[in-house]
Motif scaffolding. Structure first.
Motif, short mmCIF file in Angstrom:
data_model
loop_
_atom_site.label_atom_id
_atom_site.label_comp_id
_atom_site.label_asym_id
_atom_site.label_seq_id
_atom_site.Cartn_x
_atom_site.Cartn_y
_atom_site.Cartn_z
N PRO A 80 0.82 -1.22 0.00
CA PRO A 80 0.00 0.00 0.00
C PRO A 80 0.84 1.26 0.00
O PRO A 80 0.45 2.28 -0.55
CB PRO A 80 -0.83 -0.12 1.28
N LEU A 81 2.03 1.20 0.63
CA LEU A 81 2.89 2.37 0.67
C LEU A 81 3.27 2.83 -0.73
O LEU A 81 3.27 4.02 -1.04
CB LEU A 81 4.15 2.06 1.49
N LEU A 82 3.59 1.89 -1.60
CA LEU A 82 4.01 2.23 -2.95
C LEU A 82 2.83 2.48 -3.89
O LEU A 82 2.98 3.18 -4.89
CB LEU A 82 4.87 1.09 -3.52
N ALA A 83 1.67 1.93 -3.55
CA ALA A 83 0.56 1.96 -4.51
C ALA A 83 -0.30 3.21 -4.41
O ALA A 83 -0.78 3.71 -5.43
CB ALA A 83 -0.31 0.71 -4.31
N VAL A 84 -0.53 3.74 -3.21
CA VAL A 84 -1.55 4.79 -3.05
C VAL A 84 -0.97 6.13 -2.62
O VAL A 84 -1.73 7.02 -2.26
CB VAL A 84 -2.63 4.34 -2.05
N THR A 85 0.34 6.26 -2.64
CA THR A 85 0.94 7.51 -2.15
C THR A 85 1.23 8.50 -3.27
O THR A 85 2.17 9.29 -3.18
CB THR A 85 2.25 7.21 -1.39
N ASN A 86 0.42 8.48 -4.34
CA ASN A 86 0.65 9.45 -5.41
C ASN A 86 0.12 10.84 -5.05
O ASN A 86 0.47 11.81 -5.71
CB ASN A 86 0.02 8.96 -6.71
N THR A 87 -0.72 10.93 -4.01
CA THR A 87 -1.18 12.23 -3.52
C THR A 87 -1.20 12.21 -2.00
O THR A 87 -1.24 11.15 -1.37
CB THR A 87 -2.59 12.58 -4.04
N PHE A 88 -1.20 13.41 -1.43
CA PHE A 88 -1.20 13.54 0.03
C PHE A 88 -2.49 12.99 0.63
O PHE A 88 -2.46 12.31 1.66
CB PHE A 88 -1.03 15.01 0.40
N ILE A 129 -8.86 -1.71 -3.43
CA ILE A 129 -8.57 -2.98 -2.78
C ILE A 129 -7.57 -2.84 -1.64
O ILE A 129 -7.45 -3.74 -0.79
CB ILE A 129 -8.01 -3.97 -3.83
N PHE A 130 -6.88 -1.71 -1.55
CA PHE A 130 -5.81 -1.59 -0.56
C PHE A 130 -6.36 -1.38 0.86
O PHE A 130 -5.60 -1.53 1.82
CB PHE A 130 -4.87 -0.46 -0.94
N ILE A 131 -7.62 -1.04 1.01
CA ILE A 131 -8.22 -1.01 2.35
C ILE A 131 -8.46 -2.42 2.86
O ILE A 131 -8.01 -2.76 3.97
CB ILE A 131 -9.50 -0.17 2.35
N LEU A 136 6.00 10.62 1.64
CA LEU A 136 6.08 10.12 0.28
C LEU A 136 4.95 10.67 -0.59
O LEU A 136 5.16 11.03 -1.75
CB LEU A 136 6.04 8.59 0.29
N GLY A 137 3.73 10.75 -0.03
CA GLY A 137 2.62 11.32 -0.78
C GLY A 137 2.84 12.77 -1.12
O GLY A 137 2.53 13.22 -2.23
N LEU A 148 3.81 7.66 -11.23
CA LEU A 148 3.76 6.28 -11.68
C LEU A 148 4.45 5.37 -10.67
O LEU A 148 5.16 5.85 -9.77
CB LEU A 148 4.43 6.16 -13.05
N PRO A 149 4.27 4.04 -10.78
CA PRO A 149 4.90 3.13 -9.82
C PRO A 149 6.42 3.32 -9.66
O PRO A 149 6.91 3.24 -8.53
CB PRO A 149 4.56 1.75 -10.38
N PRO A 150 7.19 3.57 -10.74
CA PRO A 150 8.63 3.80 -10.50
C PRO A 150 8.91 4.98 -9.58
O PRO A 150 9.88 4.96 -8.82
CB PRO A 150 9.18 4.05 -11.91
N GLY A 151 8.06 6.02 -9.64
CA GLY A 151 8.25 7.16 -8.76
C GLY A 151 8.11 6.80 -7.29
O GLY A 151 8.79 7.38 -6.43
N ALA A 152 7.24 5.83 -6.99
CA ALA A 152 7.09 5.38 -5.60
C ALA A 152 8.38 4.73 -5.11
O ALA A 152 8.80 4.94 -3.97
CB ALA A 152 5.92 4.41 -5.49
N PHE A 153 9.02 3.92 -5.97
CA PHE A 153 10.29 3.29 -5.59
C PHE A 153 11.39 4.34 -5.42
O PHE A 153 12.18 4.26 -4.47
CB PHE A 153 10.70 2.26 -6.65
N PHE A 154 11.44 5.31 -6.33
CA PHE A 154 12.45 6.36 -6.20
C PHE A 154 12.27 7.14 -4.89
O PHE A 154 13.23 7.39 -4.17
CB PHE A 154 12.36 7.32 -7.39
#
Length: 236
Positions: A31-39, A104-106, A149-150, A191-197
């Motif tokens: 969930p940390l990598l998947a849903v943190t594209n916004t605050f 689904i992440f909830i 991260l968000g 995008l997902p790579p940004g979460a890893f970065f």
């Protein structure tokens, strides 16, 4: 068999920094990598995790003497699933649009190793109050990484901060959006790579801070300006 209760200061330090589940133990990364594209997405998931972790730690601690060791883990999973269902129903009732975004992440909070790990490693061996405090500190440590991260991904990817806060706090927060720039966006951060970065940067920053703290904690050896003198003692 119970173990000695840790001091509250050590519980807080471990949960927030030394054993941070996201930066040290690397738990709950899905969930940390998947849903943190916004605050706002990070805040919504952080609050749901907080509710589940507090409830599960307290409940596990209360029933720790009544659950046989043979069914310990299944019982803990059922307790966690009950609180996840409560969090899911609350989000459907009050923040339905945000619930649809998180998707689904909830429900997947049930399988979060961080929550099951705290229930088995700490709550099942300690009284209710320390277990509740441990759940609070661990969830704050995890939620803090979510928010950092968000914020980083939203700022670099969209040039904004606090966008969509009305999804969580209602019309009162509709004007909370802050636009920093519009002509420069690093779209890969959404995008997902940004979460890893972003996660890698936060882990590297924590390790750098820890190294600096260790250097400052080491005693400084002050070299003498005068050369040492050797004295020969003769025996007669």
């Amino acid at each position: 068999m119970s173990q000695p209760t840790l001091p509250y200061r050590q519980i807080a330090t471990d949960g927030l920094w030394n054993n941070n589940p996201a930066l040290v133990q690397l738990l709950g990364l899905c969930p940390l990598l998947a849903v943190t594209n916004t605050f706002v997405n990070a805040l919504g998931l952080g609050l749901a995790t907080l509710l589940v972790l507090l409830g599960s730690n307290l409940s596990v601690s209360l029933v720790r003497h009544h659950v046989p060791s043979s069914v310990r883990l299944p019982a803990f999973v059922m307790i966690i699933a009950s609180f996840v269902t409560c969090a899911e129903l609350l989000m459907q009732a009050f923040t339905y649009e945000l619930y649809q975004i998180l998707g689904i992440f909830i429900p997947l909070i049930v399988t979060n190793c961080m929550i099951l790990g705290r229930a088995d490693a700490f709550a099942s061996k300690n009284p209710p109050l320390p277990a509740l405090y441990d759940g609070l500190m661990v969830s704050l440590g995890f939620g803090g990484v979510l928010l950092l991260l968000g914020s980083l991904r939203e700022l670099l990817g969209q040039g904004t901060l606090f966008s969509g806060m009305d999804l969580l706090l209602g019309p009162l927060a509709a004007d909370w959006k802050i636009t920093f720039f519009t002509d420069f966006q690093v779209l890969i951060m959404l995008l997902p790579p940004g979460a890893f970065f972003g996660t890698g940067l936060l882990i590297a920053l924590k390790n750098l801070i820890d190294q600096e703290r260790k250097k400052r904690a080491q005693p400084q050896i002050i070299a003498s300006d005068q050369p040492s003198r050797r004295v020969r003692i003769s025996q007669t």
